[in-house]
Scaffold this motif. Structure first.
Motif, short mmCIF file in Angstrom:
data_model
loop_
_atom_site.label_atom_id
_atom_site.label_comp_id
_atom_site.label_asym_id
_atom_site.label_seq_id
_atom_site.Cartn_x
_atom_site.Cartn_y
_atom_site.Cartn_z
N ALA A 78 -7.44 2.72 -2.79
CA ALA A 78 -7.71 1.28 -2.71
C ALA A 78 -6.47 0.54 -2.20
N LYS A 79 -5.29 0.98 -2.66
CA LYS A 79 -4.05 0.30 -2.25
C LYS A 79 -3.82 0.47 -0.74
N VAL A 80 -4.00 1.72 -0.27
CA VAL A 80 -3.74 1.97 1.14
C VAL A 80 -4.76 1.19 2.01
N GLN A 81 -6.00 1.08 1.51
CA GLN A 81 -6.99 0.27 2.24
C GLN A 81 -6.58 -1.20 2.28
N ASP A 82 -6.01 -1.68 1.17
CA ASP A 82 -5.54 -3.08 1.13
C ASP A 82 -4.49 -3.30 2.22
N GLU A 83 -3.59 -2.33 2.39
CA GLU A 83 -2.52 -2.51 3.40
C GLU A 83 -3.14 -2.65 4.79
N ILE A 132 7.42 2.99 -5.01
CA ILE A 132 7.07 2.13 -3.87
C ILE A 132 6.33 0.90 -4.39
N GLY A 133 5.37 1.12 -5.32
CA GLY A 133 4.65 -0.03 -5.88
C GLY A 133 5.61 -1.00 -6.58
N GLU A 166 -0.61 -7.77 -3.43
CA GLU A 166 0.70 -7.11 -3.64
C GLU A 166 1.06 -7.12 -5.12
N SER A 167 0.64 -8.18 -5.81
CA SER A 167 0.97 -8.29 -7.22
C SER A 167 0.25 -7.17 -8.00
N PHE A 168 -0.99 -6.95 -7.64
CA PHE A 168 -1.74 -5.85 -8.24
C PHE A 168 -1.08 -4.50 -7.89
N HIS A 169 -0.62 -4.39 -6.65
CA HIS A 169 0.03 -3.13 -6.22
C HIS A 169 1.29 -2.86 -7.03
N GLN A 170 2.04 -3.94 -7.26
CA GLN A 170 3.29 -3.75 -7.99
C GLN A 170 2.99 -3.27 -9.42
N ARG A 171 1.99 -3.90 -10.02
CA ARG A 171 1.67 -3.52 -11.40
C ARG A 171 1.19 -2.09 -11.51
N GLN A 172 0.38 -1.64 -10.50
CA GLN A 172 -0.09 -0.26 -10.60
C GLN A 172 1.09 0.71 -10.49
N GLY A 173 2.10 0.33 -9.67
CA GLY A 173 3.27 1.20 -9.53
C GLY A 173 4.03 1.29 -10.85
#
Ligand code: FAQ
Length: 324
Positions: A78-83, A132-133, A166-173
């Motif tokens: 899902a993250k890579v699709q977001d990018e 990275i996240g 990006e905020s969601f991405h950071q939290r998952q990392g």
């Protein structure tokens, strides 16, 4: 930024209107007149940003097939699709300035446009995905939240949604790293190793120091950029240090300490010669990342041709329907 010779030309009222709009903190929209320098700077920055999102899919994408569980695989996918989505909004924003997406892609592949230095480093273990996240998306948030107030409307609006994701991405990392830190000693070592490798390259994402940043003065006068490279870098350090403490990792900088007087952290100097090397094509993965982008673009030619043919067919059908 007022162009003095414009004051004597037919463009003077347009320039005045532009300057007043910027001074009032209002948005410039695609239909508005804008100085060539403003347009060019935006295309440069937005294209570089879009390319970064697209090339940025590679270091993480390499781990989709090796994620340790279905849950981690689904999150990463899902993250890579977001990018990819971020890249597309940004190319669309560049198109509102008259840029052509195919041309921008060509410039990237031919090394005539840049993308973020951070995406030229290898991802050696799954802990890198967490780091990275935490670091890269964290730095992206510091840099990009102010861009939601950028003076160019389509760019600013694209940034709103991008920053939420990006905020969601950071939290998952960070959550992934927390999980690993609660695991085995070997997992904790993997996290520390990834932190050691990604810290300095993450600080370099904010660009060269202010004294060596040729674009900053104009970009800030035009309110494209709202803060200087060094200011955002400092914010990132202040934000990240307490998170590192909570996680139980050590940031690899012996000079890092709280400065009571300034109310900020002091920290060491990144190796600026490394940033210049990586920006100019000589990082650990530049060649493979651009080559992968080139082959994906070439392999995707049939998809673009099929989509174009399909759109032409649909348009012809619609015309026929309207004429009947
Ligand atoms: N890497 O005068 P300045 C993300 C270039 S997206 C490569 O200071 P400026 C999401 C700069 O272009 C990350 N090149 O330039 C994600 C200029 O060269 P040019 C990308 C760099 O524009 C997360 C020259 O050096 N974010 O992470 C770098 O005022 C996870 C002189 O520099 C953005 O692009 C660098 N680190 O400030 C995706 C945000 N630094 O163009 C996947 C928007 C500088 O004249 C996974 N961009 N250069 O040939 C910006 O805010 C600015 O463009 C800066 C640079 C701050 C990057």
């Amino acid at each position: 930024m007022t162009t003095t010779h414009a004051a004597h030309s037919a463009e003077a009222p347009l320039q005045e209107h532009f300057d007043a709009t910027i001074a009032r903190d209002q948005r410039i929209e695609p239909r508005d007149w804008m100085p060539d320098g403003y347009r060019g700077t935006l295309v440069r920055q937005i294209a570089q940003h879009a390319h970064s999102e697209i090339i940025g899919m590679q270091p993480e994408g390499e781990w989709i097939s090796r994620a340790p569980s279905l849950r981690r695989k689904a999150i990463l996918f899902a993250k890579v699709q977001d990018e990819a989505g971020h890249g597309l909004y940004l190319y669309s924003a560049a198109e509102t300035l008259g840029a052509d997406r195919a041309d921008l892609t060509r410039r990237l592949i031919e090394g005539r446009q840049k993308y973020s230095s951070i995406f030229n480093y290898p991802t050696g273990s799954f802990a890198d995905i967490g780091v990275i996240g935490w670091f890269v998306d964290g730095a992206a948030i510091c840099n990009q939240v102010p861009l939601c107030r950028s003076s160019y409307g389509p760019y600013a609006r694209a940034m709103v949604r991008i920053c939420k994701e990006e905020s969601f991405h950071q939290r998952q990392g960070y959550e992934l790293l927390m999980t690993m830190m609660r695991g085995t000693a070997a997992q904790r070592e993997m996290v520390q190793d990834a932190v050691d490798r990604w810290w300095w390259p993450s600080l370099m994402m904010f660009g060269p120091p202010d004294g060596d940043s040729p674009n900053s003065a104009a970009s800030m006068a035009w309110k494209i950029k709202r803060h200087s490279n060094d200011e955002l870098r400092r914010r990132f350090v202040d934000m990240t240090v307490p998170q590192a403490e909570k996680l139980g990792v050590t940031l690899p900088d012996p000079e890092l300490r709280w400065n009571e007087e300034r109310g900020h952290h002091d920290f060491g100097t990144p190796d600026w010669s490394e940033l210049q090397r990586v920006i100019h094509g000589d990082g650990p993965c530049n060649t493979e990342r651009v080559e992968r982008r080139r082959s994906a673009h070439e392999d995707g030619a049939w998809v673009r041709e099929a989509a174009t043919a399909h759109a032409a067919k649909q348009a012809a059908r619609a015309r026929k329907g309207a004429a009947a």
